[in-house]
Write an enzyme that holds these catalytic residues in place. Structure first.
Site, PDB file in Angstrom:
ATOM      1  N   PHE A  10       1.030  -1.291   0.118  1.00  0.00           N
ATOM      2  CA  PHE A  10      -0.023  -0.010   0.014  1.00  0.00           C
ATOM      3  C   PHE A  10       0.936   1.125   0.041  1.00  0.00           C
ATOM      4  CE2 PHE A  10      -2.567   3.244   2.311  1.00  0.00           C
ATOM      5  CZ  PHE A  10      -3.810   3.290   1.535  1.00  0.00           C
ATOM      6  N   ASN A  55      -3.769   1.867  10.359  1.00  0.00           N
ATOM      7  CA  ASN A  55      -4.690   2.281   9.224  1.00  0.00           C
ATOM      8  C   ASN A  55      -5.156   0.881   8.507  1.00  0.00           C
ATOM      9  OD1 ASN A  55      -5.888   3.609   6.974  1.00  0.00           O
ATOM     10  ND2 ASN A  55      -3.715   3.931   6.216  1.00  0.00           N
ATOM     11  N   PRO A  56      -6.338   0.290   8.925  1.00  0.00           N
ATOM     12  CA  PRO A  56      -6.464  -1.041   8.253  1.00  0.00           C
ATOM     13  C   PRO A  56      -7.498  -0.802   7.120  1.00  0.00           C
ATOM     14  CG  PRO A  56      -8.218  -0.381   9.823  1.00  0.00           C
ATOM     15  CD  PRO A  56      -7.177   0.894   9.678  1.00  0.00           C
TER      16      PRO A  56
END
Ligand code: SAM
Length: 282
Positions: free
Chosen positions: A100, A197-198
Protein backbone atom coordinates in the site's frame (compact mmCIF):
# COMPACT_ATOMS: atom_id res chain seq x y z
CA UNK A 1 29.17 20.16 -13.35
CA UNK A 2 27.01 18.69 -16.09
CA UNK A 3 28.32 15.16 -16.51
CA UNK A 4 25.81 14.32 -19.20
CA UNK A 5 27.52 16.19 -22.09
CA UNK A 6 29.07 13.08 -23.66
CA UNK A 7 25.84 11.21 -24.28
CA UNK A 8 25.90 9.79 -27.79
CA UNK A 9 23.36 8.43 -30.25
CA UNK A 10 20.10 10.18 -31.18
CA UNK A 11 19.98 12.82 -28.44
CA UNK A 12 17.07 14.89 -27.18
CA UNK A 13 16.89 17.89 -24.95
CA UNK A 14 15.07 17.03 -21.77
CA UNK A 15 12.41 19.73 -22.03
CA UNK A 16 11.51 18.67 -25.59
CA UNK A 17 10.90 15.21 -24.17
CA UNK A 18 8.86 16.48 -21.21
CA UNK A 19 6.73 18.65 -23.51
CA UNK A 20 6.18 15.73 -25.89
CA UNK A 21 5.25 13.13 -23.24
CA UNK A 22 3.46 14.98 -20.44
CA UNK A 23 0.14 15.42 -22.33
CA UNK A 24 -0.21 11.61 -22.20
CA UNK A 25 -0.78 11.93 -18.44
CA UNK A 26 -3.60 14.49 -18.60
CA UNK A 27 -6.28 11.87 -17.96
CA UNK A 28 -4.60 10.32 -14.92
CA UNK A 29 -3.23 13.27 -12.96
CA UNK A 30 -3.66 16.97 -12.30
CA UNK A 31 0.13 17.34 -12.49
CA UNK A 32 1.19 15.82 -15.82
CA UNK A 33 4.33 17.94 -16.22
CA UNK A 34 5.54 17.37 -12.66
CA UNK A 35 4.94 13.63 -12.88
CA UNK A 36 6.83 13.45 -16.19
CA UNK A 37 9.71 15.36 -14.62
CA UNK A 38 9.79 12.92 -11.68
CA UNK A 39 9.90 9.97 -14.08
CA UNK A 40 12.75 11.65 -16.02
CA UNK A 41 14.61 12.29 -12.76
CA UNK A 42 14.25 8.61 -11.83
CA UNK A 43 15.45 7.34 -15.24
CA UNK A 44 18.35 9.77 -15.60
CA UNK A 45 19.42 9.54 -11.96
CA UNK A 46 19.73 13.32 -12.18
CA UNK A 47 18.76 15.97 -9.66
CA UNK A 48 15.26 17.41 -10.06
CA UNK A 49 16.68 20.97 -10.04
CA UNK A 50 19.03 20.09 -12.92
CA UNK A 51 16.26 18.53 -14.98
CA UNK A 52 14.13 21.63 -14.51
CA UNK A 53 16.78 24.31 -14.89
CA UNK A 54 19.30 22.86 -17.37
CA UNK A 55 18.67 21.70 -20.89
CA UNK A 56 20.08 18.26 -20.17
CA UNK A 57 20.72 15.93 -23.10
CA UNK A 58 18.82 12.63 -23.06
CA UNK A 59 20.08 9.60 -24.98
CA UNK A 60 17.87 7.51 -27.24
CA UNK A 61 17.95 4.66 -24.72
CA UNK A 62 16.94 6.92 -21.83
CA UNK A 63 14.22 8.52 -23.93
CA UNK A 64 12.74 5.11 -24.69
CA UNK A 65 12.71 4.12 -21.01
CA UNK A 66 11.05 7.41 -20.02
CA UNK A 67 8.47 6.96 -22.79
CA UNK A 68 7.69 3.42 -21.65
CA UNK A 69 7.23 4.52 -18.03
CA UNK A 70 5.07 7.51 -18.96
CA UNK A 71 2.88 5.17 -21.00
CA UNK A 72 2.66 2.81 -18.04
CA UNK A 73 1.61 5.72 -15.84
CA UNK A 74 -0.93 6.78 -18.51
CA UNK A 75 -2.60 3.38 -18.08
CA UNK A 76 -3.30 4.32 -14.44
CA UNK A 77 -0.31 2.53 -12.88
CA UNK A 78 0.58 4.46 -9.68
CA UNK A 79 3.38 7.02 -9.97
CA UNK A 80 4.96 5.93 -6.70
CA UNK A 81 5.33 2.31 -7.84
CA UNK A 82 7.24 3.68 -10.85
CA UNK A 83 9.40 5.93 -8.66
CA UNK A 84 9.87 3.18 -6.04
CA UNK A 85 9.24 5.50 -3.13
CA UNK A 86 6.78 7.83 -1.44
CA UNK A 87 7.43 10.59 1.06
CA UNK A 88 5.68 10.20 4.42
CA UNK A 89 6.31 12.35 7.50
CA UNK A 90 9.15 13.98 5.56
CA UNK A 91 10.88 10.61 5.11
CA UNK A 92 11.28 8.66 1.88
CA UNK A 93 9.62 5.22 2.12
CA UNK A 94 10.35 2.41 -0.33
CA UNK A 95 7.16 1.21 -1.98
CA UNK A 96 6.58 -1.30 -4.72
CA UNK A 97 3.75 -3.30 -6.24
CA UNK A 98 2.12 -5.43 -3.54
CA UNK A 99 2.48 -2.76 -0.84
CA UNK A 100 0.00 0.00 0.00
CA UNK A 101 1.23 3.52 -0.84
CA UNK A 102 1.04 5.65 2.33
CA UNK A 103 -1.38 8.58 2.19
CA UNK A 104 -1.01 12.10 3.60
CA UNK A 105 -4.04 11.77 5.94
CA UNK A 106 -2.24 8.97 7.78
CA UNK A 107 0.45 11.50 8.72
CA UNK A 108 -2.20 13.08 10.96
CA UNK A 109 -2.65 9.76 12.76
CA UNK A 110 1.12 9.63 13.32
CA UNK A 111 1.15 13.21 14.67
CA UNK A 112 -1.65 12.32 17.12
CA UNK A 113 0.17 9.13 18.13
CA UNK A 114 3.37 11.09 18.80
CA UNK A 115 1.42 13.52 21.03
CA UNK A 116 -0.09 10.61 22.98
CA UNK A 117 3.31 8.91 23.34
CA UNK A 118 4.72 12.11 24.80
CA UNK A 119 1.72 12.90 26.99
CA UNK A 120 1.56 9.43 28.56
CA UNK A 121 5.28 8.52 28.33
CA UNK A 122 4.48 5.38 26.34
CA UNK A 123 7.19 2.82 25.56
CA UNK A 124 5.58 0.05 23.51
CA UNK A 125 3.27 0.58 20.58
CA UNK A 126 1.74 -1.77 17.99
CA UNK A 127 1.11 -1.05 14.31
CA UNK A 128 -1.42 -3.50 12.87
CA UNK A 129 -1.25 -3.76 9.07
CA UNK A 130 2.02 -1.89 8.76
CA UNK A 131 2.30 -2.01 4.93
CA UNK A 132 5.44 -0.06 4.01
CA UNK A 133 5.98 0.59 7.73
CA UNK A 134 4.80 4.18 7.27
CA UNK A 135 3.14 4.46 10.71
CA UNK A 136 5.37 2.16 12.75
CA UNK A 137 8.71 3.28 11.32
CA UNK A 138 7.91 7.00 11.64
CA UNK A 139 6.57 6.59 15.18
CA UNK A 140 9.76 4.71 16.13
CA UNK A 141 11.89 7.31 14.36
CA UNK A 142 10.28 10.37 15.97
CA UNK A 143 9.89 8.96 19.50
CA UNK A 144 11.79 6.45 21.60
CA UNK A 145 9.16 3.70 21.51
CA UNK A 146 9.52 0.09 20.45
CA UNK A 147 7.03 -0.88 17.75
CA UNK A 148 5.53 -4.34 17.29
CA UNK A 149 4.23 -4.39 13.72
CA UNK A 150 2.27 -7.01 11.83
CA UNK A 151 0.96 -7.53 8.34
CA UNK A 152 -0.74 -10.39 6.54
CA UNK A 153 1.43 -9.67 3.50
CA UNK A 154 4.94 -11.09 3.20
CA UNK A 155 5.85 -8.26 0.82
CA UNK A 156 4.80 -5.70 3.45
CA UNK A 157 7.02 -7.40 6.05
CA UNK A 158 9.95 -7.27 3.61
CA UNK A 159 9.46 -3.63 2.58
CA UNK A 160 8.72 -2.34 6.09
CA UNK A 161 11.98 -3.92 7.27
CA UNK A 162 13.85 -2.16 4.44
CA UNK A 163 12.27 1.11 5.53
CA UNK A 164 13.09 0.49 9.19
CA UNK A 165 16.70 -0.07 8.18
CA UNK A 166 16.72 2.99 5.93
CA UNK A 167 15.53 5.17 8.81
CA UNK A 168 17.77 3.66 11.47
CA UNK A 169 15.10 2.04 13.69
CA UNK A 170 15.68 -1.62 12.97
CA UNK A 171 16.45 -2.24 16.68
CA UNK A 172 13.04 -0.83 17.75
CA UNK A 173 10.80 -1.97 14.89
CA UNK A 174 9.88 -5.62 15.17
CA UNK A 175 7.69 -6.83 12.31
CA UNK A 176 6.09 -10.24 11.86
CA UNK A 177 3.74 -11.72 9.34
CA UNK A 178 0.29 -12.52 10.67
CA UNK A 179 -3.27 -11.42 11.25
CA UNK A 180 -4.08 -8.64 13.72
CA UNK A 181 -1.67 -9.08 16.68
CA UNK A 182 -1.44 -12.88 16.45
CA UNK A 183 2.38 -12.90 16.07
CA UNK A 184 2.71 -10.91 19.33
CA UNK A 185 0.23 -12.83 21.46
CA UNK A 186 2.89 -13.37 24.15
CA UNK A 187 3.79 -9.66 24.21
CA UNK A 188 0.21 -8.39 24.09
CA UNK A 189 0.31 -7.34 27.75
CA UNK A 190 3.29 -5.03 27.10
CA UNK A 191 1.56 -3.10 24.33
CA UNK A 192 0.31 0.27 25.58
CA UNK A 193 -1.07 1.75 22.37
CA UNK A 194 -2.41 0.09 19.21
CA UNK A 195 -2.23 2.03 15.95
CA UNK A 196 -3.68 0.98 12.63
CA UNK A 197 -4.66 2.20 9.23
CA UNK A 198 -6.59 -0.95 8.36
CA UNK A 199 -8.50 -1.87 5.22
CA UNK A 200 -11.87 -0.09 5.40
CA UNK A 201 -13.23 0.13 1.86
CA UNK A 202 -16.61 -1.44 1.04
CA UNK A 203 -16.41 -4.50 -1.20
CA UNK A 204 -18.32 -2.90 -4.07
CA UNK A 205 -16.88 0.62 -3.83
CA UNK A 206 -15.87 2.29 -7.07
CA UNK A 207 -12.27 3.40 -6.73
CA UNK A 208 -9.96 5.56 -8.86
CA UNK A 209 -8.07 3.55 -11.48
CA UNK A 210 -4.65 3.83 -9.84
CA UNK A 211 -5.92 2.60 -6.45
CA UNK A 212 -6.94 -0.69 -8.08
CA UNK A 213 -3.25 -1.48 -8.65
CA UNK A 214 -2.76 -1.60 -4.87
CA UNK A 215 -3.20 -4.89 -2.98
CA UNK A 216 -6.85 -5.74 -2.36
CA UNK A 217 -6.13 -6.98 1.20
CA UNK A 218 -4.94 -3.44 1.99
CA UNK A 219 -8.20 -1.90 0.81
CA UNK A 220 -11.30 -4.01 1.18
CA UNK A 221 -13.00 -5.05 4.40
CA UNK A 222 -16.29 -6.73 3.55
CA UNK A 223 -19.68 -5.48 2.50
CA UNK A 224 -19.70 -2.36 4.68
CA UNK A 225 -15.93 -1.89 5.04
CA UNK A 226 -16.07 -2.64 8.77
CA UNK A 227 -14.93 -6.28 8.88
CA UNK A 228 -11.47 -5.42 10.23
CA UNK A 229 -12.79 -3.34 13.16
CA UNK A 230 -15.51 -5.88 14.00
CA UNK A 231 -13.05 -8.79 14.02
CA UNK A 232 -10.33 -6.88 15.89
CA UNK A 233 -12.53 -5.62 18.72
CA UNK A 234 -14.34 -8.96 19.05
CA UNK A 235 -11.04 -10.69 19.44
CA UNK A 236 -8.96 -8.39 21.67
CA UNK A 237 -9.57 -7.17 25.16
CA UNK A 238 -8.36 -3.59 24.90
CA UNK A 239 -8.72 -2.74 28.62
CA UNK A 240 -5.69 -0.69 29.67
CA UNK A 241 -4.77 0.27 26.10
CA UNK A 242 -5.00 3.32 23.88
CA UNK A 243 -6.35 2.66 20.38
CA UNK A 244 -5.99 5.01 17.43
CA UNK A 245 -7.17 3.84 14.02
CA UNK A 246 -7.94 5.44 10.70
CA UNK A 247 -11.53 5.08 9.46
CA UNK A 248 -13.52 5.92 6.35
CA UNK A 249 -15.27 9.28 6.60
CA UNK A 250 -18.78 7.78 6.36
CA UNK A 251 -18.21 5.06 8.99
CA UNK A 252 -18.71 6.93 12.27
CA UNK A 253 -22.37 6.05 12.87
CA UNK A 254 -21.89 2.32 12.28
CA UNK A 255 -18.70 2.25 14.34
CA UNK A 256 -20.56 3.84 17.25
CA UNK A 257 -22.77 0.76 17.33
CA UNK A 258 -19.70 -1.52 17.48
CA UNK A 259 -17.79 0.68 19.96
CA UNK A 260 -20.18 2.85 22.00
CA UNK A 261 -17.38 4.38 24.09
CA UNK A 262 -15.13 5.38 21.16
CA UNK A 263 -14.41 9.00 20.26
CA UNK A 264 -14.06 10.11 16.68
CA UNK A 265 -11.48 12.70 15.69
CA UNK A 266 -11.50 14.98 12.67
CA UNK A 267 -8.69 15.47 10.19
CA UNK A 268 -7.49 18.96 9.28
CA UNK A 269 -10.15 19.25 6.60
CA UNK A 270 -12.88 18.66 9.21
CA UNK A 271 -13.83 15.07 8.33
CA UNK A 272 -14.11 12.37 10.98
CA UNK A 273 -11.22 10.11 10.00
CA UNK A 274 -9.93 8.58 13.26
CA UNK A 275 -11.28 6.31 15.94
CA UNK A 276 -9.84 6.96 19.40
CA UNK A 277 -10.32 4.86 22.49
CA UNK A 278 -8.44 5.60 25.66
CA UNK A 279 -8.93 2.64 27.96
CA UNK A 280 -5.67 3.36 29.75
CA UNK A 281 -6.03 6.89 31.10
CA UNK A 282 -9.71 7.74 31.03
C1 SAM B 1 -4.54 0.48 4.20
S1 SAM B 1 -3.08 -0.50 4.31
C2 SAM B 1 -2.13 0.51 5.43
C3 SAM B 1 -0.65 0.31 5.35
C4 SAM B 1 0.15 1.29 6.22
N1 SAM B 1 -0.16 1.12 7.62
C5 SAM B 1 -0.13 2.70 5.81
O1 SAM B 1 -0.85 3.42 6.51
O2 SAM B 1 0.38 3.12 4.77
C6 SAM B 1 -3.63 -1.86 5.32
C7 SAM B 1 -2.57 -2.93 5.58
O3 SAM B 1 -3.14 -3.88 6.47
C8 SAM B 1 -2.78 -5.19 6.06
N2 SAM B 1 -3.82 -6.07 6.62
C9 SAM B 1 -5.07 -6.28 6.18
N3 SAM B 1 -5.76 -7.08 7.04
C10 SAM B 1 -4.91 -7.36 8.06
C11 SAM B 1 -5.02 -8.13 9.26
N4 SAM B 1 -6.16 -8.76 9.58
N5 SAM B 1 -3.94 -8.21 10.08
C12 SAM B 1 -2.78 -7.60 9.76
N6 SAM B 1 -2.61 -6.86 8.63
C13 SAM B 1 -3.66 -6.72 7.80
C14 SAM B 1 -2.70 -5.10 4.54
O4 SAM B 1 -1.89 -6.12 4.01
C15 SAM B 1 -2.11 -3.70 4.36
O5 SAM B 1 -0.71 -3.73 4.32
Amino acid sequence: MDTRKNVTGVERKVWDLIRELSPKLRDVTENPVLETILIVVKVLGARKEDVIAKDIIVSEKEKNIVKELVEKRASGYPLHYILGEKEFMGLPFFVEEGVFIPRPETEELVEMALDLIKRYSLRVVADVGTGSGAIGVSVAKFSGVTVFATDVSEKAVEISLKNAKRHGVLDRFVVKRGRFLEPFEKDYGKIEMILSNPPYVKKNAILPRDVLFEPSEALFAGKDGLDFYRAFFRRYNTEGKIILMEIGEDQVEKLKTILPDASFLKDTSGRYRFLYLNRRFS
